[in-house]
Design a protein around this motif. Structure first.
Motif, short mmCIF file in Angstrom:
data_model
loop_
_atom_site.label_atom_id
_atom_site.label_comp_id
_atom_site.label_asym_id
_atom_site.label_seq_id
_atom_site.Cartn_x
_atom_site.Cartn_y
_atom_site.Cartn_z
N HIS A 1 17.38 32.18 56.28
CA HIS A 1 18.33 32.27 55.42
C HIS A 1 18.37 33.74 54.69
O HIS A 1 19.58 34.15 54.47
N ASN B 1 20.66 24.93 57.88
CA ASN B 1 19.43 25.64 58.07
C ASN B 1 18.32 24.96 57.42
O ASN B 1 17.94 25.24 56.32
N ILE C 1 24.99 28.02 56.51
CA ILE C 1 25.31 29.31 56.87
C ILE C 1 26.79 29.18 57.23
O ILE C 1 27.10 28.40 58.16
N HIS D 1 19.84 24.80 53.10
CA HIS D 1 20.48 25.89 53.26
C HIS D 1 21.61 25.90 54.35
O HIS D 1 21.62 25.07 55.20
N SER E 1 21.77 36.04 55.22
CA SER E 1 22.31 36.80 54.09
C SER E 1 22.73 38.07 54.22
O SER E 1 23.54 38.72 53.90
N THR F 1 12.87 28.32 57.48
CA THR F 1 14.08 28.07 56.64
C THR F 1 14.55 29.25 55.79
O THR F 1 15.63 29.79 55.67
N SER F 2 13.41 29.56 54.83
CA SER F 2 14.04 30.73 53.98
C SER F 2 13.86 32.10 54.59
O SER F 2 14.79 32.82 54.07
N THR G 1 26.33 32.62 52.88
CA THR G 1 25.01 31.68 52.96
C THR G 1 24.87 30.84 51.40
O THR G 1 25.13 31.57 50.66
#
Length: 185
Positions: free
Chosen positions: A102, A83, A69, A67, A106, A98-99, A36
């Motif tokens: 992510h 993302n 992936i 972001h 991860s 989104t965060s 990521t």
């Protein structure tokens, strides 16, 4: 001649509608997440395939951090997902996480020797030539690469659209049958 023109136009309209639905309806991919990252992008000519630049940002700057992936499919082919939040725009997924997504992606990274398979729900297309990526909506761990995920949301939406089309078509046929001239019969 008019017969062919009419059917060509109907088929073109059907192809546009089918393409629109294929792009916007959610689908699932079973993959193994390998990385990521966050990249600075400037959509440019393909801005149609990216979320609005001002989603979650009051400045409205065109280039922004997105972001990504990176994943591998069970057949070992690469797949990349963006993302980013859709916000209140189209398609209406109201994605504001989104965060969090992510962080979850991860945490689910794995290696080839010890694979952790995940189902990524996404919409959109992947085109290397146009540099467009499907947008990841959610990530969840699954048992293995051969798990079958039934897309109930897409099935429900298509069923609803089919019912609406059938209702409009039947009403149109009734309207036309009552008003057409018997000579045209």
């Amino acid at each position: 001649m008019w017969f062919y023109i009419r059917w060509t136009l109907w088929l073109a309209l059907l192809a546009v509608i089918a393409g629109f639905l294929h792009y916007t309806l959610p689908r699932n991919d079973v993959v193994r997440i390998v990385q990521t990252d966050i990249r600075r992008i400037d959509p440019g000519d393909n801005a149609l395939f990216w979320a609005n630049a001002d989603t979650g940002d009051a400045t409205g700057v065109a280039n922004r951090d997105v972001h990504f992936i990176s994943a591998k499919r069970p057949n070992d082919k690469e797949m990349e997902y963006r993302n980013e939040d859709t916000g209140w725009g189209w398609p209406p997924y109201f994605k504001f996480n989104t965060s969090s997504l992510h962080t979850k992606a991860s945490d689910l990274q794995s290696t080839r020797d010890n694979p952790q398979w995940v189902a990524i729900k996404k919409y959109g297309w992947r085109s290397q030539m146009l540099s467009i990526f499907p947008n990841a909506i959610s990530v969840k761990p699954v048992e293995g690469p051969d798990v079958r995920i039934i897309p109930w949301i897409s099935i429900s939406i298509l069923f609803g659209l089919g019912c609406i089309w059938l209702a409009i078509w039947s009403r149109w046929r009734k309207f036309w049958d009552k008003r057409k001239d018997p000579v045209l019969d």
